[in-house]
Design a protein around this motif. Structure first.
Motif, mmCIF file in Angstrom:
data_model
loop_
_atom_site.group_PDB
_atom_site.id
_atom_site.type_symbol
_atom_site.label_atom_id
_atom_site.label_comp_id
_atom_site.label_asym_id
_atom_site.label_seq_id
_atom_site.Cartn_x
_atom_site.Cartn_y
_atom_site.Cartn_z
ATOM 1 N N MET A 250 0.822 -1.192 0.000
ATOM 2 C CA MET A 250 0.000 0.000 0.000
ATOM 3 C C MET A 250 0.869 1.260 0.000
ATOM 4 S SD MET A 250 -3.092 0.935 0.045
ATOM 5 C CE MET A 250 -4.155 2.235 0.471
ATOM 6 N N THR A 251 1.940 1.206 0.760
ATOM 7 C CA THR A 251 2.812 2.371 0.827
ATOM 8 C C THR A 251 3.479 2.632 -0.514
ATOM 9 O OG1 THR A 251 3.210 1.806 3.131
ATOM 10 C CG2 THR A 251 4.639 3.443 2.177
ATOM 11 N N TYR A 252 3.800 1.553 -1.236
ATOM 12 C CA TYR A 252 4.386 1.729 -2.563
ATOM 13 C C TYR A 252 3.421 2.466 -3.492
ATOM 14 C CZ TYR A 252 8.730 -0.936 -2.408
ATOM 15 O OH TYR A 252 10.006 -1.341 -2.162
ATOM 16 N N LEU A 253 2.141 2.137 -3.422
ATOM 17 C CA LEU A 253 1.154 2.809 -4.283
ATOM 18 C C LEU A 253 1.059 4.296 -3.954
ATOM 19 C CD1 LEU A 253 -1.676 0.135 -4.376
ATOM 20 C CD2 LEU A 253 -0.029 0.695 -6.160
ATOM 21 N N ILE A 254 1.080 4.606 -2.669
ATOM 22 C CA ILE A 254 1.045 6.021 -2.277
ATOM 23 C C ILE A 254 2.303 6.726 -2.759
ATOM 24 C CG2 ILE A 254 1.076 7.610 -0.313
ATOM 25 C CD1 ILE A 254 -0.685 5.587 1.166
ATOM 26 N N LEU B 117 1.876 13.075 -0.465
ATOM 27 C CA LEU B 117 1.193 12.419 0.648
ATOM 28 C C LEU B 117 2.110 11.405 1.324
ATOM 29 C CD1 LEU B 117 -1.340 11.940 2.329
ATOM 30 C CD2 LEU B 117 -2.061 10.271 0.600
ATOM 31 N N TYR B 118 2.902 10.695 0.552
ATOM 32 C CA TYR B 118 3.862 9.747 1.128
ATOM 33 C C TYR B 118 4.815 10.474 2.069
ATOM 34 C CZ TYR B 118 8.097 7.038 1.611
ATOM 35 O OH TYR B 118 9.202 6.413 2.135
ATOM 36 N N PHE B 119 5.374 11.598 1.607
ATOM 37 C CA PHE B 119 6.322 12.333 2.448
ATOM 38 C C PHE B 119 5.644 12.934 3.678
ATOM 39 C CE2 PHE B 119 8.846 12.622 -1.594
ATOM 40 C CZ PHE B 119 9.912 11.867 -1.140
ATOM 41 N N ILE B 120 4.384 13.326 3.550
ATOM 42 C CA ILE B 120 3.650 13.845 4.704
ATOM 43 C C ILE B 120 3.424 12.734 5.724
ATOM 44 C CG2 ILE B 120 1.396 14.730 5.448
ATOM 45 C CD1 ILE B 120 1.375 16.374 2.826
ATOM 46 N N LEU B 121 3.053 11.546 5.257
ATOM 47 C CA LEU B 121 2.835 10.414 6.160
ATOM 48 C C LEU B 121 4.115 10.004 6.874
ATOM 49 C CD1 LEU B 121 0.445 8.189 4.028
ATOM 50 C CD2 LEU B 121 -0.129 9.551 6.033
ATOM 51 N N LYS B 122 5.262 10.156 6.211
ATOM 52 C CA LYS B 122 6.550 9.816 6.812
ATOM 53 C C LYS B 122 7.147 10.987 7.599
ATOM 54 C CE LYS B 122 6.845 5.662 5.295
ATOM 55 N NZ LYS B 122 6.920 4.515 6.139
ATOM 56 N N LYS B 123 6.425 12.098 7.657
ATOM 57 C CA LYS B 123 6.826 13.305 8.386
ATOM 58 C C LYS B 123 8.157 13.860 7.879
ATOM 59 C CE LYS B 123 4.094 12.247 12.330
ATOM 60 N NZ LYS B 123 3.965 11.430 13.470
ATOM 61 N N LYS B 124 8.295 13.873 6.573
ATOM 62 C CA LYS B 124 9.457 14.480 5.922
ATOM 63 C C LYS B 124 8.946 15.750 5.241
ATOM 64 C CE LYS B 124 11.956 10.263 5.583
ATOM 65 N NZ LYS B 124 12.989 9.547 4.917
ATOM 66 N N TRP B 125 8.892 16.793 6.034
ATOM 67 C CA TRP B 125 8.204 18.017 5.619
ATOM 68 C C TRP B 125 8.906 18.732 4.471
ATOM 69 C CZ3 TRP B 125 3.804 17.078 7.493
ATOM 70 C CH2 TRP B 125 3.648 16.509 8.751
ATOM 71 N N LEU B 126 10.223 18.725 4.459
ATOM 72 C CA LEU B 126 10.945 19.410 3.391
ATOM 73 C C LEU B 126 10.712 18.720 2.057
ATOM 74 C CD1 LEU B 126 12.823 21.760 2.786
ATOM 75 C CD2 LEU B 126 14.751 20.239 3.193
ATOM 76 N N GLY C 209 8.815 20.231 -1.163
ATOM 77 C CA GLY C 209 9.470 20.245 -2.472
ATOM 78 C C GLY C 209 8.623 19.607 -3.545
ATOM 79 N N THR C 210 8.015 18.474 -3.248
ATOM 80 C CA THR C 210 7.172 17.833 -4.265
ATOM 81 C C THR C 210 5.907 18.635 -4.535
ATOM 82 O OG1 THR C 210 6.221 16.401 -2.575
ATOM 83 C CG2 THR C 210 8.031 15.499 -3.870
ATOM 84 N N MET C 211 5.342 19.224 -3.490
ATOM 85 C CA MET C 211 4.163 20.083 -3.705
ATOM 86 C C MET C 211 4.531 21.295 -4.550
ATOM 87 S SD MET C 211 1.457 18.767 -2.528
ATOM 88 C CE MET C 211 0.303 20.090 -2.319
ATOM 89 N N PHE C 212 5.713 21.850 -4.306
ATOM 90 C CA PHE C 212 6.178 22.983 -5.101
ATOM 91 C C PHE C 212 6.315 22.590 -6.570
ATOM 92 C CE2 PHE C 212 9.715 25.408 -6.956
ATOM 93 C CZ PHE C 212 9.156 26.677 -6.906
ATOM 94 N N LEU C 213 6.869 21.400 -6.821
ATOM 95 C CA LEU C 213 7.005 20.944 -8.200
ATOM 96 C C LEU C 213 5.640 20.788 -8.872
ATOM 97 C CD1 LEU C 213 9.830 18.253 -8.069
ATOM 98 C CD2 LEU C 213 9.929 20.511 -9.104
ATOM 99 N N SER D 198 7.920 10.752 -7.896
ATOM 100 C CA SER D 198 7.647 9.343 -7.605
ATOM 101 C C SER D 198 8.936 8.561 -7.402
ATOM 102 C CB SER D 198 6.834 8.704 -8.735
ATOM 103 O OG SER D 198 5.559 9.272 -8.795
ATOM 104 N N VAL D 199 9.921 8.820 -8.239
ATOM 105 C CA VAL D 199 11.208 8.129 -8.091
ATOM 106 C C VAL D 199 11.836 8.475 -6.746
ATOM 107 C CG1 VAL D 199 13.575 8.046 -8.979
ATOM 108 C CG2 VAL D 199 11.642 7.844 -10.552
ATOM 109 N N CYS D 200 11.776 9.732 -6.360
ATOM 110 C CA CYS D 200 12.339 10.129 -5.054
ATOM 111 C C CYS D 200 11.599 9.458 -3.903
ATOM 112 C CB CYS D 200 12.272 11.641 -4.895
ATOM 113 S SG CYS D 200 13.398 12.534 -5.967
ATOM 114 N N ALA D 201 10.279 9.384 -3.984
ATOM 115 C CA ALA D 201 9.495 8.771 -2.917
ATOM 116 C C ALA D 201 9.767 7.267 -2.825
ATOM 117 C CB ALA D 201 8.009 9.029 -3.141
ATOM 118 N N VAL D 202 9.809 6.587 -3.970
ATOM 119 C CA VAL D 202 10.071 5.148 -3.958
ATOM 120 C C VAL D 202 11.492 4.883 -3.491
ATOM 121 C CG1 VAL D 202 10.289 3.103 -5.427
ATOM 122 C CG2 VAL D 202 8.310 4.601 -5.665
#
Length: 76
Positions: A1-5, A12-21, A25-29, A48-52
């Motif tokens: 499930m986490t891979y799909l997110i 959303l993946y970075f927010i769930l992992k509490k990696k705010w920066l 950055g992804t929201m800015f992109l 997506s590549v960065c999150a995975v």
């Protein structure tokens, strides 16, 4: 499930992992690519590549920690 997110909704993946920066950055992109719609797939793939990559790295760390604990337990 986490891979799909991580693949489909990287911010959303970075927010769930509490990696705010990384989330910012992804929201800015994504927000930057809204006026230039043709850039959206490029920025989505990069995000997506960065999150995975981050997910895989954290899974490898967790696995290495489990192996180290098992080895320490076996040596006792």
């Amino acid at each position: 499930m986490t891979y799909l997110i991580a693949i489909f909704i990287p911010p959303l993946y970075f927010i769930l992992k509490k990696k705010w920066l990384a989330a910012a950055g992804t929201m800015f992109l994504f927000l930057l690519s809204l006026p230039l719609f043709f850039l959206l797939p490029v920025f989505w793939i990069i995000s997506s590549v960065c999150a995975v990559w981050d997910l895989r790295k954290s899974m490898m760390r967790e696995h290495a920690k489990m192996i180290a604990e098992e080895i320490a337990k076996a040596k006792r």
